[in-house]
Design a protein around this motif. Structure first.
Motif, PDB file in Angstrom:
ATOM      1  N   UNK A 135       0.809  -1.327   0.125  1.00 21.09           N
ATOM      2  CA  UNK A 135       0.321  -0.032  -0.015  1.00 21.09           C
ATOM      3  C   UNK A 135       0.788   0.703  -0.050  1.00 21.09           C
ATOM      4  N   UNK A 136       1.876   0.743   0.995  1.00 26.72           N
ATOM      5  CA  UNK A 136       2.471   2.694   1.063  1.00 26.72           C
ATOM      6  C   UNK A 136       3.708   3.066  -0.396  1.00 26.72           C
ATOM      7  N   UNK A 137       3.981   1.388  -0.907  1.00 25.75           N
ATOM      8  CA  UNK A 137       4.833   1.431  -1.810  1.00 25.75           C
ATOM      9  C   UNK A 137       4.193   2.104  -3.614  1.00 25.75           C
ATOM     10  N   UNK A 138       2.875   1.513  -3.581  1.00 29.94           N
ATOM     11  CA  UNK A 138       2.192   1.846  -4.453  1.00 29.94           C
ATOM     12  C   UNK A 138       1.244   3.540  -4.633  1.00 29.94           C
ATOM     13  N   UNK A 139       1.341   3.316  -2.760  1.00 26.42           N
ATOM     14  CA  UNK A 139       0.887   4.810  -3.129  1.00 26.42           C
ATOM     15  C   UNK A 139       1.585   6.087  -3.861  1.00 26.42           C
ATOM     16  N   UNK A 140       2.924   5.497  -2.816  1.00 31.20           N
ATOM     17  CA  UNK A 140       3.881   6.713  -3.089  1.00 31.20           C
ATOM     18  C   UNK A 140       4.210   5.998  -5.010  1.00 31.20           C
ATOM     19  N   UNK A 141       4.188   5.450  -5.485  1.00 31.33           N
ATOM     20  CA  UNK A 141       4.236   5.076  -7.183  1.00 31.33           C
ATOM     21  C   UNK A 141       3.265   5.795  -8.258  1.00 31.33           C
ATOM     22  N   UNK A 142       2.391   4.692  -7.542  1.00 26.33           N
ATOM     23  CA  UNK A 142       0.710   5.926  -8.792  1.00 26.33           C
ATOM     24  C   UNK A 142      -0.253   6.698  -7.526  1.00 26.33           C
ATOM     25  N   UNK A 143      -0.274   7.147  -6.576  1.00 29.55           N
ATOM     26  CA  UNK A 143      -1.116   7.434  -5.973  1.00 29.55           C
ATOM     27  C   UNK A 143      -2.216   7.045  -5.056  1.00 29.55           C
ATOM     28  N   UNK A 144      -2.626   7.720  -3.924  1.00 32.07           N
ATOM     29  CA  UNK A 144      -3.864   6.796  -2.783  1.00 32.07           C
ATOM     30  C   UNK A 144      -5.022   6.094  -3.738  1.00 32.07           C
ATOM     31  N   UNK A 145      -5.259   6.484  -4.633  1.00 28.96           N
ATOM     32  CA  UNK A 145      -6.797   6.335  -5.198  1.00 28.96           C
ATOM     33  C   UNK A 145      -5.685   4.580  -5.854  1.00 28.96           C
ATOM     34  N   UNK A 146      -4.805   4.553  -6.096  1.00 28.79           N
ATOM     35  CA  UNK A 146      -4.264   2.790  -6.412  1.00 28.79           C
ATOM     36  C   UNK A 146      -3.644   2.329  -5.066  1.00 28.79           C
ATOM     37  N   UNK A 147      -3.401   3.206  -3.991  1.00 26.79           N
ATOM     38  CA  UNK A 147      -3.126   2.208  -3.030  1.00 26.79           C
ATOM     39  C   UNK A 147      -3.369   1.541  -2.478  1.00 26.79           C
ATOM     40  N   UNK A 148      -4.935   2.452  -2.665  1.00 27.78           N
ATOM     41  CA  UNK A 148      -6.396   2.232  -1.738  1.00 27.78           C
ATOM     42  C   UNK A 148      -6.800   0.489  -2.121  1.00 27.78           C
ATOM     43  N   UNK A 149      -6.379   0.429  -3.427  1.00 32.12           N
ATOM     44  CA  UNK A 149      -7.044  -0.947  -4.145  1.00 32.12           C
ATOM     45  C   UNK A 149      -6.104  -2.065  -3.261  1.00 32.12           C
ATOM     46  N   UNK A 150      -4.786  -1.899  -3.523  1.00 32.71           N
ATOM     47  CA  UNK A 150      -3.878  -2.130  -3.006  1.00 32.71           C
ATOM     48  C   UNK A 150      -4.508  -2.684  -1.895  1.00 32.71           C
ATOM     49  N   UNK A 151      -4.360  -2.570  -0.892  1.00 34.30           N
ATOM     50  CA  UNK A 151      -5.562  -3.008   0.382  1.00 34.30           C
ATOM     51  C   UNK A 151      -6.082  -4.828   0.773  1.00 34.30           C
ATOM     52  N   UNK A 152      -6.263  -4.905  -0.791  1.00 37.86           N
ATOM     53  CA  UNK A 152      -7.268  -5.575  -0.763  1.00 37.86           C
ATOM     54  C   UNK A 152      -6.333  -7.167  -0.265  1.00 37.86           C
ATOM     55  N   UNK A 153      -4.762  -6.888  -0.734  1.00 43.98           N
ATOM     56  CA  UNK A 153      -3.696  -7.822  -0.736  1.00 43.98           C
ATOM     57  C   UNK A 153      -3.539  -8.512   0.648  1.00 43.98           C
ATOM     58  N   UNK A 154      -4.917  -7.723   1.098  1.00 41.74           N
ATOM     59  CA  UNK A 154      -4.770  -8.704   2.506  1.00 41.74           C
ATOM     60  C   UNK A 154      -5.737 -10.453   2.752  1.00 41.74           C
ATOM     61  N   UNK A 155      -5.946 -10.098   0.835  1.00 43.96           N
ATOM     62  CA  UNK A 155      -7.215 -11.485   0.222  1.00 43.96           C
ATOM     63  C   UNK A 155      -6.041 -12.736   0.830  1.00 43.96           C
ATOM     64  N   UNK A 156      -4.091 -12.302   0.680  1.00 43.88           N
ATOM     65  CA  UNK A 156      -2.674 -12.781   0.892  1.00 43.88           C
ATOM     66  C   UNK A 156      -2.919 -14.140   1.846  1.00 43.88           C
ATOM     67  N   UNK A 157      -3.591 -13.608   3.098  1.00 38.90           N
ATOM     68  CA  UNK A 157      -3.953 -14.127   4.426  1.00 38.90           C
ATOM     69  C   UNK A 157      -5.266 -15.864   5.090  1.00 38.90           C
ATOM     70  N   UNK A 158      -5.429 -15.479   3.423  1.00 44.79           N
ATOM     71  CA  UNK A 158      -6.238 -16.806   3.143  1.00 44.79           C
ATOM     72  C   UNK A 158      -5.264 -17.822   2.601  1.00 44.79           C
ATOM     73  N   UNK A 159      -3.702 -17.546   2.540  1.00 40.15           N
ATOM     74  CA  UNK A 159      -3.294 -18.770   2.362  1.00 40.15           C
ATOM     75  C   UNK A 159      -1.701 -19.944   3.600  1.00 40.15           C
ATOM     76  N   UNK A 160      -2.965 -18.660   5.230  1.00 42.08           N
ATOM     77  CA  UNK A 160      -2.310 -18.797   6.233  1.00 42.08           C
ATOM     78  C   UNK A 160      -3.041 -20.503   6.314  1.00 42.08           C
ATOM     79  N   UNK A 161      -4.311 -21.159   6.031  1.00 47.19           N
ATOM     80  CA  UNK A 161      -4.314 -21.902   6.248  1.00 47.19           C
ATOM     81  C   UNK A 161      -4.171 -23.384   5.470  1.00 47.19           C
ATOM     82  N   UNK A 162      -3.962 -22.888   4.148  1.00 39.62           N
ATOM     83  CA  UNK A 162      -3.907 -24.232   3.763  1.00 39.62           C
ATOM     84  C   UNK A 162      -2.287 -24.488   3.866  1.00 39.62           C
TER      85      UNK A 162
END
Length: 220
Positions: A135-162
């Protein structure tokens, strides 16, 4: 003299075996990274390499996991950049963020007491770090709108189960709770014998997978 030679051979053998494990696991990380699956907007894409980030960091520790994940993520994203036009700027970012994630997870694991809860806690912190850093990196590179979208990266937490299932299965198969009790840190001949032949087979299979991965990516 014979004792010195024996020690030297043992050291070389351990080093070669350690390098073999790095080659196997980094290629598998790269393979899973290449199999990036497009997701509906605003998710972008998702890949299962986080399973190995969590599992390798817990089983092997930060010193081993960090270079393995960095190599695997670099190779995988390089394929995606060369063949499918992914932005090259993503390469250093993903290598740095996910390499650090492996270090954090490995460092936070707790090998004493109630280690199971600590391991899950470490993986959760790793997923939060990955999301926050992107989020911080993409906000810096592409702006706050893109950074907000990247917050959905938290979905990677689902991989903790497998990842938890993968860790449990590997511990049961090899009868070892932490693999760094042998790899580069201690001399465990029993574990070495159990892992030797599966490792040789895995080297062959994993590099076949990495060669075929671009075809699989095209089909997906």
């Amino acid at each position: 003299m014979s004792e010195s030679k024996s020690y030297s051979n043992s050291t070389l053998e351990s080093t070669a075996f350690l390098i073999a494990q790095i080659a196997i696991l980094s290629s598998l990380v790269a393979f899973l990274k290449i199999l990036t699956i497009p997701m509906p907007i605003p998710l972008g894409s998702i890949d299962a390499s986080s399973v190995l980030i969590f599992a390798i960091a817990i089983l092997y520790g930060p010193s081993f996991a960090t270079p393995v994940i960095c190599i695997g993520q670099f190779v995988g994203l390089l394929y995606l950049t060369a063949l499918f036009g992914f932005p090259a700027v993503f390469i250093p970012g993903i290598v740095a963020v996910r390499g650090a994630e492996a270090f954090i997870v490995g460092k936070l694991r707790h090998k004493n007491g109630n280690s199971g809860k600590w391991e899950i806690f470490a993986m959760i912190i790793g997923a939060l770090w990955e999301t926050g850093a992107f989020v911080l990196a993409d906000t810096y590179l592409f702006g706050p709108g893109f950074g907000l979208i990247v917050a959905f990266t938290i979905i990677d937490a689902i991989w903790i189960i497998p990842a938890v299932g993968c860790i449990a299965a590997l511990r049961r198969i090899f009868e070892a709770k932490y693999f760094d009790d042998y790899f580069g840190f201690a001399d465990n001949e029993q574990l070495k014998k159990k892992l030797l032949y599966p490792s040789l087979v895995a080297i062959i299979i994993s590099w076949i997978l990495i060669i075929l991965a671009p075809l699989a990516g095209i089909l997906l």
